[in-house]
Design a protein around this motif. Structure first.
Motif, PDB file in Angstrom:
ATOM      1  N   LEU A 172     -31.151 -69.889  58.349  1.00  0.00           N
ATOM      2  CA  LEU A 172     -30.900 -68.591  57.738  1.00  0.00           C
ATOM      3  C   LEU A 172     -30.825 -67.506  58.801  1.00  0.00           C
ATOM      4  O   LEU A 172     -29.914 -66.657  58.784  1.00  0.00           O
ATOM      5  CB  LEU A 172     -31.998 -68.274  56.721  1.00  0.00           C
ATOM      6  CG  LEU A 172     -31.996 -66.851  56.163  1.00  0.00           C
ATOM      7  CD1 LEU A 172     -30.730 -66.589  55.354  1.00  0.00           C
ATOM      8  CD2 LEU A 172     -33.236 -66.598  55.320  1.00  0.00           C
ATOM      9  N   LEU A 173     -31.762 -67.501  59.736  1.00  0.00           N
ATOM     10  CA  LEU A 173     -31.772 -66.483  60.782  1.00  0.00           C
ATOM     11  C   LEU A 173     -30.542 -66.577  61.672  1.00  0.00           C
ATOM     12  O   LEU A 173     -29.956 -65.554  62.063  1.00  0.00           O
ATOM     13  CB  LEU A 173     -33.043 -66.611  61.622  1.00  0.00           C
ATOM     14  CG  LEU A 173     -34.356 -66.290  60.897  1.00  0.00           C
ATOM     15  CD1 LEU A 173     -35.551 -66.590  61.789  1.00  0.00           C
ATOM     16  CD2 LEU A 173     -34.375 -64.841  60.425  1.00  0.00           C
ATOM     17  N   GLN A 174     -30.130 -67.782  61.989  1.00  0.00           N
ATOM     18  CA  GLN A 174     -28.919 -67.953  62.799  1.00  0.00           C
ATOM     19  C   GLN A 174     -27.694 -67.421  62.075  1.00  0.00           C
ATOM     20  O   GLN A 174     -26.841 -66.750  62.675  1.00  0.00           O
ATOM     21  CB  GLN A 174     -28.737 -69.432  63.148  1.00  0.00           C
ATOM     22  CG  GLN A 174     -29.771 -69.974  64.120  1.00  0.00           C
ATOM     23  CD  GLN A 174     -29.618 -71.463  64.358  1.00  0.00           C
ATOM     24  OE1 GLN A 174     -28.812 -72.141  63.716  1.00  0.00           O
ATOM     25  NE2 GLN A 174     -30.406 -72.001  65.289  1.00  0.00           N
ATOM     26  N   MET A 175     -27.589 -67.691  60.786  1.00  0.00           N
ATOM     27  CA  MET A 175     -26.464 -67.206  59.995  1.00  0.00           C
ATOM     28  C   MET A 175     -26.433 -65.685  59.964  1.00  0.00           C
ATOM     29  O   MET A 175     -25.381 -65.059  60.122  1.00  0.00           O
ATOM     30  CB  MET A 175     -26.548 -67.777  58.582  1.00  0.00           C
ATOM     31  CG  MET A 175     -25.383 -67.401  57.666  1.00  0.00           C
ATOM     32  SD  MET A 175     -25.652 -65.833  56.793  1.00  0.00           S
ATOM     33  CE  MET A 175     -27.003 -66.270  55.718  1.00  0.00           C
ATOM     34  N   LEU A 176     -27.595 -65.065  59.793  1.00  0.00           N
ATOM     35  CA  LEU A 176     -27.654 -63.608  59.741  1.00  0.00           C
ATOM     36  C   LEU A 176     -27.269 -62.984  61.080  1.00  0.00           C
ATOM     37  O   LEU A 176     -26.555 -61.970  61.135  1.00  0.00           O
ATOM     38  CB  LEU A 176     -29.067 -63.161  59.354  1.00  0.00           C
ATOM     39  CG  LEU A 176     -29.516 -63.480  57.918  1.00  0.00           C
ATOM     40  CD1 LEU A 176     -30.977 -63.081  57.721  1.00  0.00           C
ATOM     41  CD2 LEU A 176     -28.636 -62.777  56.896  1.00  0.00           C
ATOM     42  N   GLN A 177     -27.715 -63.586  62.158  1.00  0.00           N
ATOM     43  CA  GLN A 177     -27.420 -63.036  63.481  1.00  0.00           C
ATOM     44  C   GLN A 177     -25.945 -63.197  63.852  1.00  0.00           C
ATOM     45  O   GLN A 177     -25.361 -62.319  64.501  1.00  0.00           O
ATOM     46  CB  GLN A 177     -28.309 -63.707  64.535  1.00  0.00           C
ATOM     47  CG  GLN A 177     -29.787 -63.349  64.375  1.00  0.00           C
ATOM     48  CD  GLN A 177     -30.682 -64.064  65.368  1.00  0.00           C
ATOM     49  OE1 GLN A 177     -31.053 -63.512  66.398  1.00  0.00           O
ATOM     50  NE2 GLN A 177     -31.033 -65.298  65.057  1.00  0.00           N
ATOM     51  N   GLN A 178     -25.341 -64.268  63.406  1.00  0.00           N
ATOM     52  CA  GLN A 178     -23.936 -64.510  63.730  1.00  0.00           C
ATOM     53  C   GLN A 178     -22.991 -63.756  62.796  1.00  0.00           C
ATOM     54  O   GLN A 178     -21.937 -63.279  63.219  1.00  0.00           O
ATOM     55  CB  GLN A 178     -23.636 -66.008  63.663  1.00  0.00           C
ATOM     56  CG  GLN A 178     -24.370 -66.818  64.727  1.00  0.00           C
ATOM     57  CD  GLN A 178     -24.207 -68.318  64.533  1.00  0.00           C
ATOM     58  OE1 GLN A 178     -23.477 -68.764  63.639  1.00  0.00           O
ATOM     59  NE2 GLN A 178     -24.889 -69.106  65.357  1.00  0.00           N
ATOM     60  N   GLY A 179     -23.364 -63.624  61.539  1.00  0.00           N
ATOM     61  CA  GLY A 179     -22.444 -63.039  60.566  1.00  0.00           C
ATOM     62  C   GLY A 179     -22.533 -61.540  60.420  1.00  0.00           C
ATOM     63  O   GLY A 179     -21.562 -60.892  60.017  1.00  0.00           O
ATOM     64  N   TRP A 180     -23.691 -60.944  60.744  1.00  0.00           N
ATOM     65  CA  TRP A 180     -23.860 -59.506  60.510  1.00  0.00           C
ATOM     66  C   TRP A 180     -24.396 -58.760  61.741  1.00  0.00           C
ATOM     67  O   TRP A 180     -24.859 -57.640  61.627  1.00  0.00           O
ATOM     68  CB  TRP A 180     -24.808 -59.271  59.332  1.00  0.00           C
ATOM     69  CG  TRP A 180     -24.166 -59.494  58.013  1.00  0.00           C
ATOM     70  CD1 TRP A 180     -23.500 -58.587  57.244  1.00  0.00           C
ATOM     71  CD2 TRP A 180     -24.108 -60.724  57.294  1.00  0.00           C
ATOM     72  NE1 TRP A 180     -23.035 -59.169  56.092  1.00  0.00           N
ATOM     73  CE2 TRP A 180     -23.402 -60.495  56.090  1.00  0.00           C
ATOM     74  CE3 TRP A 180     -24.586 -62.024  57.538  1.00  0.00           C
ATOM     75  CZ2 TRP A 180     -23.151 -61.495  55.148  1.00  0.00           C
ATOM     76  CZ3 TRP A 180     -24.347 -63.011  56.615  1.00  0.00           C
ATOM     77  CH2 TRP A 180     -23.644 -62.739  55.430  1.00  0.00           C
TER      78      TRP A 180
END
Length: 335
Positions: A311-319
């Motif tokens: 989840l944290l990786q997705m947030l850092q990459q997407g937003w």
């Protein structure tokens, strides 16, 4: 983990109930400071017997609502509450007085019912910690699936199959028996099944009920003894609050309702705070928002409930969000 309470009956009904009565009386005092309320929460979570004893006392207190309408009982309670020593004494004398008043009110209505069911088993507690799920088979062939950080107490008698949901969420798969109802007590109401599969969740003062198949009857009671009731068929759900108010029946998303039982979270256009709140339930490390501008980010997708790192990786990459660990159990998000 499970705990057989039958062998600790004396401890539950003596020490734990005395302590529960003390805390209940103390919390009735409007001047009870925050640090004492925090101490109470530590006491309640220190031992499953404490939570059970306090929950039973809350139930007895609700049942005593009618007692205060009796002038004789009310006068006795007032005398207990107002009893003062002849000389000026420390404030600690107020606590036994409050407890005495509480005992009078509770005994008037609830004690006869309590004594009439004294032959019932005290109950067995089952619980999970953060990130844990477990399935518990019950004596009648029914089963309960506990979600993360959840607890139930099971009490079977010849009259009823009773389960108290003390915290968290559970899915119940019930073996049918019209002569032996299966009743879940949660929040301000009860959920009664015969043979069915359903979920109950306690969350921020509200109780959510989702019926996967079969039929359910829901009943609530408010502090002024007014009652509400509703019924569900498969694919329906509702909620009720601490005051006993029941929401209209609604259709549930079956895929989303069953997702947590598979370790998944189906998310459709959720705001970031809602997603983090749900994911945090499955981890001792909590993710928090430090930048208010992140509050209105909307997210859709499928997440593994215990996979905080992805989840944290997705947030850092997407937003373009930065995740910073600020302690052993805290991560903050910022731009």
């Amino acid at each position: 983990m499970g705990m057989d309470r039958e062998n600790t009956n004396q401890g539950v009904h003596a020490g734990s109930q005395d302590e529960a009565a003390h805390w209940f009386a103390r919390l009735l005092d409007a001047d009870c400071p925050p640090e004492e309320r925090a101490a109470f929460e530590r006491w309640r979570h220190a031992d499953p017997k404490h939570a059970v004893a306090y929950r039973e006392l809350e139930i007895l207190w609700k049942r005593s609502a009618e007692a205060v309408k009796d002038p004789a009982i009310l006068a006795a309670a007032n005398r207990a509450l107002r009893r003062e020593p002849e000389t000026h004494a420390p404030r600690r004398w107020l606590f036994p007085a409050l407890a005495a008043g509480l005992a009078i009110l509770v005994a008037a209505v609830a004690l006869p019912r309590w004594l009439s069911t004294s032959s019932d088993p005290v109950g067995t507690a089952y619980m999970t910690t953060a990130g844990q799920q477990r399935t518990q088979q019950l004596a009648d062939g029914s089963s309960v699936l506990l979600d993360t950080d959840s607890e139930v107490v099971v009490r079977y008698s010849s009259r009823t199959r009773r389960v108290d949901l003390l915290r968290g969420r559970a899915q119940f798969s019930v073996q049918g028996n019209h002569a032996w109802p299966f009743v879940v007590h949660a929040g301000s109401g009860t959920v009664t099944a015969v043979g069915t599969q359903f979920q109950v969740r306690l969350d921020d003062g509200a109780t959510d009920v989702a019926l996967l198949k079969g039929k359910l009857a829901i009943a609530t009671q408010s502090a002024n003894s007014s009652e509400q009731s509703a019924s569900l068929i498969g694919g329906q759900g509702l909620s009720f609050d601490q005051s006993g108010n029941i929401t209209p029946v609604r259709a549930i998303d079956m895929q989303q309702a069953q997702a947590w039982t598979q370790g998944k979270l189906f998310v459709h256009d959720w705001r970031l705070p809602q997603l983090l709140s749900e994911m945090n339930r499955y981890s001792y490390t909590k993710v928090e928002i430090a930048d208010p501008s992140l509050q209105n980010i909307h997210i859709s997708g499928v997440f593994r409930t215990g996979d905080q790192q992805t989840l944290l990786q997705m947030l850092q990459q997407g937003w373009s969000i930065r995740a910073k660990r600020v302690g052993d159990k805290q991560i903050v998000l910022s731009r």
